[in-house]
Design an enzyme around this catalytic site. Structure first.
Site, short mmCIF file in Angstrom:
data_model
loop_
_atom_site.label_atom_id
_atom_site.label_comp_id
_atom_site.label_asym_id
_atom_site.label_seq_id
_atom_site.Cartn_x
_atom_site.Cartn_y
_atom_site.Cartn_z
N SER A 48 55.57 -14.59 -2.81
CA SER A 48 55.75 -13.60 -1.76
C SER A 48 57.03 -12.79 -2.02
CB SER A 48 55.75 -14.28 -0.40
OG SER A 48 55.50 -13.37 0.63
N ASP A 162 48.58 -13.71 -0.15
CA ASP A 162 49.91 -14.34 -0.23
C ASP A 162 49.87 -15.74 -0.85
OD1 ASP A 162 52.52 -15.33 0.32
OD2 ASP A 162 52.68 -13.93 2.00
#
Length: 324
Positions: A48, A162
């Protein structure tokens, strides 16, 4: 005359930069401090925002990213959020990608100065995906595509979201890449259980009241369908959290539990934990404070860092046996 035995080379250091949305600015301070004390990484794995910072660092643009982060204000943050209700996410991310394009352009992962992996999640299978080749920007985009917030990214025939859903602090990747000493940076270590007042309020979770900022900035017409939907998503009743608040809080809990489990099974040699429990996930405008805490966290971890080197028979002066 006998020559003194040569000292062993410094162990290969791997750096695992964890997810954490705005709290990930701490990685910038961590990297600066690690370099200053002689612990610059030989391999980097990021999830991320950890992928964003790690990729920018290896591309030689960490200072540029830091200057950009420190200049962010609430109004500027809103200007980067292109709200929409299609393509699998509330925020298109087009403006963020344009900002990255200005500095990273066509940089590929293979061209970086040291090995780098960005972690993503296959939306269909749930598999952990290691992005090691191709466009750096696309890999970063896939790694930070928070479900429901940013749309998934199509890469190699797969929909990516993600990486925090499967490996929030990618210690295992550093180990797989041959790191002898792994440093993990977990920016969410002190989040759960804080007992903060209004823990499900948008101002606490997002860092500031997005709805209020949107209305103040007049980024969309009040009578538009998108404007009406946005207000329903972010508005909260006095006694209830908003839809956005519930979603982000739930993702934070899932991420925390996955992180604890992964780190228990794959412990790093050194665990750096910036104290950021008071920082909202979307408080990107508090970069100065967050980055400084990243540096402070390394200062607190220096004894552990030096001990880890000593165990591997090396010290920062190049002496064998940890200089002992």
């Amino acid at each position: 005359m006998d020559q003194a035995p040569s000292s062993p080379p410094r162990p290969k250091i791997g750096l695992a930069l964890g997810s954490g949305v705005a709290r990930g600015w701490a990685h910038l301070g961590v990297l600066r401090a690690l370099e200053r004390y002689g612990f610059g990484p030989d391999v980097v794995a990021g999830t991320s925002i950890g992928a964003m910072v790690g990729g920018a660092y290896l591309a030689g643009h960490a200072e540029t990213l830091e200057d950009w982060a420190r200049a962010l204000t609430k109004v500027r943050i809103i200007s980067y959020l292109d709200f929409r209700v299609r393509a699998g996410g509330m925020i298109g991310g087009r403006h963020l990608v344009q900002a990255m394009q200005e500095h990273l352009g066509g940089t590929t992962i293979e061209a970086l100065r040291r090995p780098f992996v960005a972690v993503a999640t296959d939306l269909v299978t749930g598999h952990e995906v290691w992005l090691r080749k191709g466009s750096l920007i696309e890999a970063i985009r896939a790694s930070f595509s928070l479900p429901g917030v940013f749309p998934p990214v199509r890469m190699n025939g797969r929909w990516m979201v993600d990486g925090a859903l499967v490996n929030p602090v990618p210690v295992s990747i550093c180990q797989a890449l041959g790191a002898q000493m792994v440093i993990a940076v977990n920016v969410n270590a002190d989040i759960i259980g804080k007992g903060r007042r209004g823990a499900l309020d948008v101002p606490t979770i997002a860092g500031f009241d997005l709805l209020q900022e949107i209305e103040a900035g007049q980024t969309m017409a009040p009578e538009s369908k998108l404007g009406a939907l946005t207000r329903r998503v972010f508005r909260r009743e006095p006694s209830q959290p908003s839809l956005f608040g519930v979603m982000i809080s739930a993702l934070g809990i899932v991420q925390d539990r996955i992180t604890r489990s992964r780190l228990a099974g794959e412990p790093p040699d050194v665990h750096i934990t910036p104290r950021l429990g008071h920082i909202g996930l979307f408080e990107f405008d508090r970069a100065n404070e967050i980055i400084d805490e990243g540096e402070a966290a390394v200062e607190r971890a220096l004894p552990d860092l030096r001990d880890a080197l000593a165990v591997l028979g090396h010290d920062l002066n190049g002496n064998g046996n940890g200089g002992r």
